[in-house]
Each structure stands twice: as structure tokens, then as C-alpha cells.
Design an enzyme around this catalytic site. Structure first.
Site, short mmCIF file in Angstrom:
data_model
loop_
_atom_site.label_atom_id
_atom_site.label_comp_id
_atom_site.label_asym_id
_atom_site.label_seq_id
_atom_site.Cartn_x
_atom_site.Cartn_y
_atom_site.Cartn_z
N LYS A 34 0.84 -1.20 0.00
CA LYS A 34 0.00 0.00 0.00
C LYS A 34 0.88 1.26 0.00
O LYS A 34 2.09 1.16 0.24
CB LYS A 34 -0.93 -0.02 1.22
CG LYS A 34 -0.20 -0.01 2.54
CD LYS A 34 -1.15 -0.34 3.69
CE LYS A 34 -0.41 -0.33 5.01
NZ LYS A 34 -1.25 -0.86 6.11
N ARG A 129 -11.13 -0.42 14.47
CA ARG A 129 -11.01 0.47 13.32
C ARG A 129 -11.86 -0.14 12.21
O ARG A 129 -13.01 0.21 12.06
CB ARG A 129 -9.51 0.59 12.96
CG ARG A 129 -9.16 1.81 12.18
CD ARG A 129 -7.66 1.89 11.96
NE ARG A 129 -7.14 0.69 11.30
CZ ARG A 129 -5.88 0.54 10.90
NH1 ARG A 129 -5.00 1.50 11.11
NH2 ARG A 129 -5.49 -0.56 10.31
N TYR A 251 15.23 29.79 9.15
CA TYR A 251 14.03 30.51 9.57
C TYR A 251 13.91 30.51 11.09
O TYR A 251 14.07 29.46 11.73
CB TYR A 251 12.77 29.85 8.99
CG TYR A 251 12.63 30.06 7.50
CD1 TYR A 251 12.37 31.33 6.98
CD2 TYR A 251 12.74 28.99 6.63
CE1 TYR A 251 12.24 31.51 5.61
CE2 TYR A 251 12.61 29.17 5.26
CZ TYR A 251 12.36 30.44 4.76
OH TYR A 251 12.24 30.61 3.42
N MET A 299 11.81 24.29 3.11
CA MET A 299 11.14 23.56 2.04
C MET A 299 12.15 22.78 1.18
O MET A 299 11.92 21.62 0.84
CB MET A 299 10.35 24.53 1.16
CG MET A 299 9.59 23.84 0.06
SD MET A 299 8.77 25.00 -1.04
CE MET A 299 7.37 25.48 -0.05
#
Ligand SMILES: *Cc1c(COP(=O)(O)O)cnc(C)c1O
Length: 354
Positions: A34, A129, A251, A299
Site C-alpha cells: 500500500k 477500526r 528561519y 522547504m
């Protein structure tokens, strides 16, 4: 030249990890592929895992893609079908379906072919679930047994604590009790249960993460388990900065130098899939030597400590995870799990198979 980041996928490691499963269990192997094979590439992974008796995934389009590529193994949709419109495709491509809710049984009226559906009836034994509650399980099973569309039934459940000290005993006992009256194939084990609890192996094991060479446990490393990393995320240093005491980097200036220090700027950021929440101190290799990230992940870039690596410079190789740096160690430092890091690799990172 393209940006220097690459993900190396070692297909022989994938094959080796499949053999680790083979040695651990005589059950049939349902290789879980998956999420684009945990970020490794669906068809690429399926080819390397071709010896598995089955493949498990979620998206019917991926299942069709596997059939079109010639895979003839059992292909199991782990969440089954979602609407009656899926059923003609399930039949055409001979896809096994997890049946976990009454609504799916109701939809089966639209199934086009008699006695052709392979159903994996799921019981919720503690995860809460997907799956029928234990008191609804045998009623669902009776309906499926008599259902004209159904050819074959496997009983399955999924563990909530196989990787922790809580273990599987309560869920295993409940499942075995429910399944005891029936002579049907059974499937329970994910990687953690497969490695730790042979009593869960039954007829089909469902390994995922271990195939990709990461440990499902906090206490056991992939190396201890004999697993080889499949994905190595690599890049290079593209700039070096000399910081004076008190200067910040990146940053927010989250990291500040206490003494003069060299910092390497690496071409890898959260847009490549590196976790933005990885704090200062997350391990990273520069020219094979272990060091740490500094400050905030951007990023497209992140910064690493070169204080102890005077030879490192622009062009030096960097390993973010994989060969020499198990992905679970990076995940642990970043407060997440290897699964999330592997799946998060983004489209823009070129894949190189080795
Ligand atoms: C994802 C998944 C697995 C594989 O789990 P790993 O921890 O990656 O081995 C097995 N079974 C089901 C139902 C799953 O959803």
C-alpha cells in the site's frame, strides 16, 4: 545538472527481506504494498517481491495496474470495495476484498458473477477500526457462506499492539475463539507479530514495513532483525556557512552558534519528504560520518553541523536515511515512525534503482 537529491532503491535488499520473512514463517506471504509500496514504487516493489503469494493494497487502480502488468498472485484490497460501482472491476480483475462492514455485504447484491469473489472477512478484535465486532462476526460469516457471489472466505484480524509490550495475547485469543468452529484460512500477522509471535502466523502473514528494511520495534534495530534498508535518501552539500558566536541559522534563527562553527547546507527539505518537525540534533551522515541537523528544516534545504568534519565541503555526500543510518533512528529523533518518512517521499525526488 539536476538538484543532487536522489532516493536509491536497493531491489536486492527487498528480495533479501522477503527471504527473512520466508525463514521466519512457513505461511503464505501477502506482501503489503500500500501507499506506493511505502514510498518505494508500486511496480518496482512488486517485481522484486514477485515470489510472494499475494499483494495487499488499498487502491483498486493500483490493483488493476498490477494485473495489467501480469501479476497473477492474489491481490487483496485491504479496505475492500467502497461502492457498488467497484464490483464489476473487482470481478473482472479477480481482486480479493476485505469485507469489514454490513454495508459492503449489502452492496454485494450488485456483484456480477456467481461464486467468484474471494472474501477476507475481518473481525475487529481490539483495534476498533475496521471489522465486525465479535458479537456480529458469526452472523456476517453465515451470510457470506451462503452468498451466491462468494467463492472463498479467509478470516482475518489486525493487531493494535503487536509492536509494544502489551502484545497480541488478548486479540489472538479472541480471534482464535471466534474462528475455532470454522475450517477456513486465517490471517493475522503484520511485521511486528510475524517477528515476535509465531502463534499468529496461521495461513497468511501480511508483512509491510519489514520488507522495506525498517524495524517495527523501538527496542530492536533493523540490523538486529537481519533486515537491509531498501531506500537510501541521499543528497549533497550545496553551500557552507561559517557562523560566529551568537549567529542563528535558518528561519526563526532557531539554532544559534555558541562558538565559531561550520555549517553545511544540504539540498533536501520538507518538499522532498524530509520531516519539517525534525529538531536540531536529528542524525544525518556527511561523507559517511554521523553528525546532526541544526535549526529548522526548510522547504528545499536543511542545515547540518560540520564542526567535527573539516574535510566536508560543497559537493560532500549526505545520507538522510538508509544505508548506514536506519530510517527508524531518524524517525525516532523526529518524533514519528519510519512508515511516515518512507511514505512521505515526494514526486520530485528522482528514484534510482540499484
Ligand atoms: C499496513 C497493514 C499491514 C502491514 O503492517 P506492517 O506493520 O507494515 O507490517 C498488515 N495488515 C494490514 C491490515 C495493514 O493495513
Amino acid at each position: 545538472m539536476p538538484r543532487p537529491i536522489q532516493a536509491h532503491i536497493d531491489l536486492s535488499a527487498l528480495e533479501c527481506n522477503l527471504q527473512v520473512v520466508r525463514r521466519a514463517s512457513s505461511a503464505r506471504i501477502m506482501a503489503v504494498i500500500k501507499a506506493n509500496a511505502y514510498g518505494h514504487g508500486l511496480l518496482r516493489a512488486a517485481e522484486a517481491l514477485n515470489e510472494a503469494e499475494g499483494f495487499a493494497l488499498l487502491d483498486i487502480r493500483d490493483a488493476i495496474c498490477l494485473r495489467d502488468a501480469g501479476f497473477s498472485q492474489t491481490i487483496l484490497l485491504l479496505e475492500g470495495f467502497f461502492t457498488p460501482d467497484d464490483l464489476p472491476l473487482v470481478a473482472e480483475y479477480d481482486l480479493a476484498c476485505v469485507i469489514h462492514t454490513q454495508q459492503q455485504i449489502d452492496m454485494l447484491e450488485a456483484y456480477p458473477k456467481r461464486r467468484s469473489l474471494e472474501a477476507w472477512l475481518k473481525v475487529s478484535s481490539g483495534m476498533n477500526r475496521l471489522g465486525f465486532a465479535p458479537d456480529k462476526f458469526s452472523a456476517a460469516l453465515q451470510i457470506l457462506k451462503k452468498h451466491p457471489a462468494v467463492r472463498d472466505i479467509t478470516l482475518m484480524t489486525h493487531f493494535a499492539h503487536a509492536d509494544e509490550s502489551t502484545g497480541v495475547a488478548a486479540q489472538l485469543n479472541m480471534f482464535n475463539e471466534l474462528a475455532a468452529p470454522y475450517r477456513m484460512a486465517r490471517s493475522l500477522a503484520n511485521s511486528a507479530a510475524l517477528l515476535r509471535y509465531p502463534a499468529t502466523h496461521a495461513d497468511w502473514v501480511r508483512p509491510g514495513i519489514m520488507l522495506y528494511g525498517a524495524s517495527p520495534f523501538v527496542e530492536n534495530s533493523s540490523q538486529q532483525l537481519g533486515l537491509r534498508p531498501v531506500m537510501t535518501l541521499q543528497s549533497r552539500i550545496i553551500a557552507v556557512q561559517e557562523l560566529s558566536p551568537g549567529e542563528g541559522i535558518g528561519y526563526g534563527g532557531l539554532f544559534r552558534a555558541e562558538s565559531p562553527m561550520r555549517v553545511g547546507v544540504v539540498a533536501c527539505g520538507y518538499a522532498d519528504g524530509y520531516p519539517r518537525h525534525a529538531p536540531t540534533g536529528t542524525p544525518v551522515l556527511v561523507e559517511g560520518q554521523r553528525t546532526r541537523t541544526l535549526g529548522r528544516i526548510s522547504m528545499d534545504m536543511l542545515t547540518v553541523d560540520l564542526s567535527a568534519l573539516p574535510a566536508a565541503d560543497v559537493g560532500s555526500s549526505v545520507t538522510l536515511w538508509g544505508e548506514g543510518l536506519p530510517v527508524e533512528q531518524v524517525a525516532h529523533a523526529a518524533g514519528t515512525i519510519s512508515y511516515e518518512l518512507l511514505c512521505a517521499l515526494t514526486e520530485r525526488v528522482p528514484i534510482v534503482t540499484v
